[in-house]
Write a protein that holds these residues in place. Structure first.
Motif, PDB file in Angstrom:
ATOM      1  N   UNK A 174       0.812  -1.215   0.000  1.00 16.89           N
ATOM      2  CA  UNK A 174       0.000   0.000   0.000  1.00 16.89           C
ATOM      3  C   UNK A 174       0.844   1.262   0.000  1.00 16.89           C
ATOM      4  N   UNK A 175       1.779   1.352   0.959  1.00 15.72           N
ATOM      5  CA  UNK A 175       2.546   2.582   1.098  1.00 15.72           C
ATOM      6  C   UNK A 175       3.415   2.856  -0.125  1.00 15.72           C
ATOM      7  N   UNK A 176       4.034   1.820  -0.666  1.00 20.40           N
ATOM      8  CA  UNK A 176       4.867   2.019  -1.846  1.00 20.40           C
ATOM      9  C   UNK A 176       4.017   2.446  -3.046  1.00 20.40           C
ATOM     10  N   UNK A 177       2.779   1.909  -3.131  1.00 19.42           N
ATOM     11  CA  UNK A 177       1.876   2.301  -4.225  1.00 19.42           C
ATOM     12  C   UNK A 177       1.459   3.759  -4.073  1.00 19.42           C
ATOM     13  N   UNK A 225       4.445  10.587  -6.294  1.00 20.38           N
ATOM     14  CA  UNK A 225       5.611  11.041  -7.064  1.00 20.38           C
ATOM     15  C   UNK A 225       5.258  11.286  -8.522  1.00 20.38           C
ATOM     16  N   UNK A 226       4.202  10.626  -9.004  1.00 17.75           N
ATOM     17  CA  UNK A 226       3.754  10.827 -10.377  1.00 17.75           C
ATOM     18  C   UNK A 226       2.773  11.993 -10.500  1.00 17.75           C
ATOM     19  N   UNK A 227       2.530  12.687  -9.388  1.00 15.06           N
ATOM     20  CA  UNK A 227       1.682  13.876  -9.438  1.00 15.06           C
ATOM     21  C   UNK A 227       0.232  13.656  -9.078  1.00 15.06           C
ATOM     22  N   UNK A 228      -0.118  12.481  -8.581  1.00 10.71           N
ATOM     23  CA  UNK A 228      -1.505  12.183  -8.229  1.00 10.71           C
ATOM     24  C   UNK A 228      -1.808  12.609  -6.790  1.00 10.71           C
ATOM     25  N   UNK A 229      -3.008  13.094  -6.570  1.00 13.74           N
ATOM     26  CA  UNK A 229      -3.542  13.257  -5.222  1.00 13.74           C
ATOM     27  C   UNK A 229      -4.239  11.956  -4.853  1.00 13.74           C
ATOM     28  N   UNK A 230      -3.966  11.451  -3.656  1.00 11.82           N
ATOM     29  CA  UNK A 230      -4.436  10.119  -3.283  1.00 11.82           C
ATOM     30  C   UNK A 230      -5.330  10.184  -2.051  1.00 11.82           C
ATOM     31  N   UNK A 231      -6.467   9.501  -2.140  1.00 10.11           N
ATOM     32  CA  UNK A 231      -7.360   9.324  -0.990  1.00 10.11           C
ATOM     33  C   UNK A 231      -7.482   7.828  -0.719  1.00 10.11           C
ATOM     34  N   UNK A 240      -9.710   0.672  -0.737  1.00  7.74           N
ATOM     35  CA  UNK A 240      -9.488   1.154  -2.097  1.00  7.74           C
ATOM     36  C   UNK A 240      -8.691   2.448  -2.057  1.00  7.74           C
ATOM     37  N   UNK A 241      -8.155   2.801  -3.221  1.00  7.62           N
ATOM     38  CA  UNK A 241      -7.429   4.060  -3.390  1.00  7.62           C
ATOM     39  C   UNK A 241      -8.089   4.836  -4.519  1.00  7.62           C
ATOM     40  N   UNK A 242      -8.356   6.116  -4.260  1.00  7.63           N
ATOM     41  CA  UNK A 242      -8.858   7.020  -5.293  1.00  7.63           C
ATOM     42  C   UNK A 242      -7.739   7.995  -5.627  1.00  7.63           C
ATOM     43  N   UNK A 243      -7.307   8.009  -6.886  1.00  8.52           N
ATOM     44  CA  UNK A 243      -6.204   8.868  -7.322  1.00  8.52           C
ATOM     45  C   UNK A 243      -6.726   9.870  -8.344  1.00  8.52           C
ATOM     46  N   UNK A 244      -6.378  11.117  -8.180  1.00 15.54           N
ATOM     47  CA  UNK A 244      -6.817  12.153  -9.120  1.00 15.54           C
ATOM     48  C   UNK A 244      -5.622  12.946  -9.607  1.00 15.54           C
ATOM     49  N   UNK A 245      -5.725  13.422 -10.843  1.00 19.02           N
ATOM     50  CA  UNK A 245      -4.647  14.226 -11.421  1.00 19.02           C
ATOM     51  C   UNK A 245      -5.254  15.215 -12.416  1.00 19.02           C
ATOM     52  N   UNK A 246      -4.674  16.400 -12.480  1.00 16.87           N
ATOM     53  CA  UNK A 246      -5.122  17.417 -13.426  1.00 16.87           C
ATOM     54  C   UNK A 246      -4.525  17.123 -14.801  1.00 16.87           C
ATOM     55  N   UNK A 247      -5.411  17.021 -15.798  1.00 19.26           N
ATOM     56  CA  UNK A 247      -4.980  16.822 -17.180  1.00 19.26           C
ATOM     57  C   UNK A 247      -5.610  17.941 -18.008  1.00 19.26           C
ATOM     58  N   UNK A 248      -4.805  18.953 -18.304  1.00 18.19           N
ATOM     59  CA  UNK A 248      -5.353  20.122 -18.973  1.00 18.19           C
ATOM     60  C   UNK A 248      -6.314  20.843 -18.048  1.00 18.19           C
ATOM     61  N   UNK A 275     -19.754   3.599  -6.819  1.00 18.16           N
ATOM     62  CA  UNK A 275     -19.910   4.457  -5.640  1.00 18.16           C
ATOM     63  C   UNK A 275     -18.702   5.372  -5.475  1.00 18.16           C
ATOM     64  N   UNK A 276     -17.513   4.831  -5.720  1.00 20.87           N
ATOM     65  CA  UNK A 276     -16.303   5.647  -5.636  1.00 20.87           C
ATOM     66  C   UNK A 276     -16.312   6.741  -6.696  1.00 20.87           C
TER      67      UNK A 276
END
Length: 466
Positions: A23-26, A32-38, A49-57, A96-97
């Motif tokens: 989990x922690x390494x993921x 490090x790749x620029x994602x915000x993680x919840x 579960x993990x929800x990852x978000x990133x700004x694309x444009x 739901x996520x």
């Protein structure tokens, strides 16, 4: 490699299944790749579960990863040999996520999967029957499902329950006797009983699972610890265990079972659910409490006692339930008598309680609360200087308003007042009052009332913002 193994490998890749050990390494890699993680975690701090978000444009893209423990639980909850329903559970969880319903997602993963196993088993056993198809086709709840045999058309566990509900074997005979057996042994309480309803309060898991076959509540299912989870982990303000209240329509005891037969309430987790575990459309006040003075008085007393323990009207979940249950006037019962200011804004408070105890009250503001009337007791408050009741549903002003000799400012904007009482003239300085300004709209009260105000209050500034 067997077909089942291949299928599970496919699902593992499709839903980005990860081992909790990694989990922690993921998470670090995603960061490090620029994602915000919840991280979606259970009350036991297990990551589901993990929800990852990133700004694309100019857009935000979201990605979802599901833990192996969650995945394995879904596989185990699939009653079919070839695990044909596992993907449906994964899709339901991920949906739901995606919709930002994180609390519901965690609840699905922790509480609902044992129920899913039961309902999917019933679905698989009955979906090919013509009776099943006919009942689903005739159901208003399932009207958007064109093919009831296709599991992927069911968007929630609640919908699936509606489909299989007629095929769940039930026998309500003997339930009433069993309830009183638990009461006699100290494992349950009867809170109140009248001609129409009974409130049953289970104090142990055994006393709660009585309703296993009749309700879609995780707390009444045997073999899990959800009853203890809710009663032990959610404490009342004095630190004691919380209680679950089950409302029973007395017709249930004679075998009549419908959606309104049973309700379950747990105030501390903010849950009021009908038999099918649906809380989004449940109106307990309209369906039950309005028809039973006994239940209304019972729950009002309980909620008032719990509200007083919180000692505040802010962030008081019990007050929120009082309002939902139609007891908004009870808000004033828990407030300190010496308070000089009462302010409610953008909160559902349609009824104003008796305010005569607030002898020191100087300011009363109730804005956009759906208030329908001003309680006459307000007019006994000899220290009241400011009264603002704008944007409500008022149609009248109490005749006794002339008694408020210290009132300086009155705001009744946004109310369709039908008639201005003649006694309002006693608020004017020419009649010994102190009124300096009234905020009112000509469009709201009409020209006759507006001119009447100007005539009765010659020394008062009438302010119409329009």
């Amino acid at each position: 490699m067997s077909s089942i193994t291949e299928r599970l490998k496919f699902l593992s890749d499709k839903f980005d299944i990860f081992d909790s050990k990694c989990l922690e390494s993921k998470v670090n890699k995603l960061n490090s790749d620029g994602y915000d993680v919840i991280k979606m975690t259970s009350d036991d701090d297990d990551c589901l579960a993990i929800v990852s978000t990133i700004d694309v444009g100019d857009k935000v893209k979201s990605y979802f990863s599901i833990s192996k423990n969650m995945f394995d639980t879904m596989v185990d909850s699939d009653p079919t040999p070839n695990k044909m329903y596992t993907q449906w559970m994964l899709n339901t969880f991920q949906r739901l996520l995606k919709n930002g319903k994180y609390v519901e997602a965690v609840r699905f993963g922790v509480e609902d999967l044992p129920l899913a196993k039961e309902y999917l088993g019933i679905f698989e056993a009955n979906k090919r029957k013509q009776k099943f198809k006919n009942l689903c086709s005739g159901s208003y709840v399932l009207k958007n499902i064109s093919d009831p045999t296709d599991i992927n058309q069911y968007k929630s566990l609640s919908q699936l329950y509606d489909a299989v509900d007629p095929f769940i074997v039930r026998d309500a005979s003997g339930i009433e006797q069993l309830l009183y057996k638990f009461v006699d042994s100290g494992q349950a309480e009867i809170g109140v009983r009248d001609r129409k309803y009974t409130v049953y309060v289970p104090l142990t898991r055994d006393a709660s699972v009585v309703f296993d076959s009749f309700a879609n509540w995780c707390t009444c299912k045997s073999g899990n610890g959800m009853f203890q989870h809710y009663t032990n982990n959610y404490k009342v303000p004095n630190g004691k265990k919380s209680k679950i209240y089950i409302i029973i329509n007395n017709e249930f005891f004679s075998g009549k079972v419908n959606d309104d037969s049973l309700y379950q309430i747990h105030f501390e987790s903010d849950q009021v659910k009908d038999r099918k575990n649906d809380f989004s459309n449940t109106s307990l006040y309209d369906k039950v409490l309005m028809n039973s003075d006994g239940l209304s008085n019972y729950f009002q007393e309980i909620l008032l006692d719990l509200s007083r323990m919180v000692k505040s009207v802010n962030n008081n979940q019990y007050l929120n339930h009082l309002i939902k249950f139609g007891f908004s006037d009870s808000l004033f019962e828990i407030m300190e008598e010496t308070t000089p200011i009462i302010i409610f804004k953008d909160r559902e408070v349609p009824k104003m309680g008796d305010l005569s105890k607030f002898k020191n009250l100087e300011t009363l503001e109730m804005n956009n609360t759906n208030l329908v009337s001003i309680h006459p007791s307000v007019c006994t408050l000899q220290n009241l200087e400011v009264m603002v009741v704008r944007d409500n549903k008022l149609t009248s002003i109490p005749q006794e308003i002339g008694n408020l000799k210290k009132l300086v400012f009155l705001n009744i904007l946004g109310n369709k007042i039908n008639e201005i009482p003649d006694t309002i003239k006693y608020l004017d300085k020419s009649n010994g009052g102190c009124l300096h300004r009234v905020a009112v709209s000509l469009n709201d009260i009409g020209d006759d009332n507006y001119q009447k105000l100007k005539r009765l209050l010659p020394n008062t500034q009438i302010v119409d913002p329009q």
